[in-house]
Design a protein around this motif. Structure first.
Motif, PDB file in Angstrom:
ATOM      1  N   VAL A  25      10.626  -4.074  -2.769  1.00 44.24           N
ATOM      2  CA  VAL A  25      10.741  -3.732  -4.187  1.00 44.24           C
ATOM      3  C   VAL A  25      12.196  -3.786  -4.637  1.00 44.24           C
ATOM      4  CG1 VAL A  25      10.273  -1.975  -5.933  1.00 44.24           C
ATOM      5  CG2 VAL A  25       8.742  -2.200  -3.985  1.00 44.24           C
ATOM      6  N   LEU A  27       5.715   1.983  -4.307  1.00 46.58           N
ATOM      7  CA  LEU A  27       5.414   0.597  -3.966  1.00 46.58           C
ATOM      8  C   LEU A  27       6.171   0.145  -2.720  1.00 46.58           C
ATOM      9  CD1 LEU A  27       5.256  -1.022  -7.512  1.00 46.58           C
ATOM     10  CD2 LEU A  27       3.408  -0.058  -6.128  1.00 46.58           C
ATOM     11  N   GLY A  28       7.328   0.765  -2.486  1.00 46.97           N
ATOM     12  CA  GLY A  28       8.125   0.423  -1.314  1.00 46.97           C
ATOM     13  C   GLY A  28       7.478   0.809   0.009  1.00 46.97           C
ATOM     14  N   GLN A  65       7.068  -9.430  -2.736  1.00 49.92           N
ATOM     15  CA  GLN A  65       8.253  -8.926  -3.438  1.00 49.92           C
ATOM     16  C   GLN A  65       7.861  -8.518  -4.854  1.00 49.92           C
ATOM     17  OE1 GLN A  65      11.730  -8.967  -2.272  1.00 49.92           O
ATOM     18  NE2 GLN A  65      12.075  -7.739  -4.087  1.00 49.92           N
ATOM     19  N   ILE A  66       8.233  -7.303  -5.252  1.00 49.76           N
ATOM     20  CA  ILE A  66       7.919  -6.781  -6.586  1.00 49.76           C
ATOM     21  C   ILE A  66       9.210  -6.472  -7.325  1.00 49.76           C
ATOM     22  CG2 ILE A  66       6.777  -4.935  -7.884  1.00 49.76           C
ATOM     23  CD1 ILE A  66       4.885  -4.629  -5.472  1.00 49.76           C
ATOM     24  N   ILE A 124      10.606  -4.424 -10.560  1.00 53.40           N
ATOM     25  CA  ILE A 124      10.248  -3.358 -11.504  1.00 53.40           C
ATOM     26  C   ILE A 124      11.367  -3.188 -12.526  1.00 53.40           C
ATOM     27  CG2 ILE A 124       9.676  -0.912 -11.805  1.00 53.40           C
ATOM     28  CD1 ILE A 124       8.760  -0.843  -8.923  1.00 53.40           C
ATOM     29  N   GLY A 177      14.396  -2.932  -8.269  1.00 51.45           N
ATOM     30  CA  GLY A 177      14.183  -2.311  -9.566  1.00 51.45           C
ATOM     31  C   GLY A 177      15.446  -2.244 -10.391  1.00 51.45           C
ATOM     32  N   SER A 197       8.598   4.772  -8.798  1.00 51.14           N
ATOM     33  CA  SER A 197       7.864   3.509  -8.674  1.00 51.14           C
ATOM     34  C   SER A 197       8.321   2.745  -7.433  1.00 51.14           C
ATOM     35  CB  SER A 197       8.074   2.639  -9.918  1.00 51.14           C
ATOM     36  OG  SER A 197       7.522   3.256 -11.055  1.00 51.14           O
ATOM     37  N   LYS A 198       9.642   2.687  -7.242  1.00 49.32           N
ATOM     38  CA  LYS A 198      10.179   1.987  -6.069  1.00 49.32           C
ATOM     39  C   LYS A 198       9.728   2.674  -4.781  1.00 49.32           C
ATOM     40  CE  LYS A 198      14.443   0.503  -6.064  1.00 49.32           C
ATOM     41  NZ  LYS A 198      15.909   0.455  -6.251  1.00 49.32           N
ATOM     42  N   TYR A 215       5.505  -2.708   0.095  1.00 50.99           N
ATOM     43  CA  TYR A 215       6.046  -3.967  -0.418  1.00 50.99           C
ATOM     44  C   TYR A 215       7.572  -3.933  -0.475  1.00 50.99           C
ATOM     45  CZ  TYR A 215       1.225  -3.993  -2.046  1.00 50.99           C
ATOM     46  OH  TYR A 215      -0.140  -3.900  -2.102  1.00 50.99           O
TER      47      TYR A 215
END
Length: 116
Positions: A27, A21-22, A3-4, A6, A29, A17-18, A25
């Motif tokens: 994500v 990275l999505g 889980q990230i 942002i 944000g 970015s989402k 992962y």
């Protein structure tokens, strides 16, 4: 799944970015620090990625400090920035960040810097 979280005040940057990275992962944000802190209080995550400059003079070290106040040191953290140099990178690492990612963000760049 990793889980990230942002935090980026630029809607287009946050969206991209989402999106990048999505691909691999989970994500979440947010455009503002209060929204990110509110979410972090009730959720767990593995990595924080914060834009260096947010609106109203908020900077990445402020984001890290605020999130650590609610989560402790339970996550790794990275700064996303347009401009970096050796001194700035060293100062951010001394301040608790695990690394600095130069924009534009890509999945490959993130994985390389995060060691994934």
């Amino acid at each position: 799944y990793m889980q990230i979280l942002i935090v980026d005040d630029e809607p287009i940057e946050l969206f991209l970015s989402k999106r990048f990275l999505g691909m691999e992962y989970q994500v979440e944000g947010f455009n503002t620090l209060p929204d990110a802190v509110h979410w972090a209080k009730n959720n767990s995550f593995d990595i924080l990625v914060s834009d260096y400059h947010l609106d109203r003079g908020v900077k990445a070290p402020d984001v890290l400090k605020a999130i650590r106040e609610v989560k402790g040191k339970t996550f790794r953290s990275f700064v996303l920035t347009n401009h970096t140099d050796i001194e700035k990178t060293a100062a951010l690492k001394e301040g608790g960040f695990d690394g600095v990612i130069e924009k534009p963000l890509s999945l490959e760049k993130f994985k390389s810097i995060a060691g994934l």
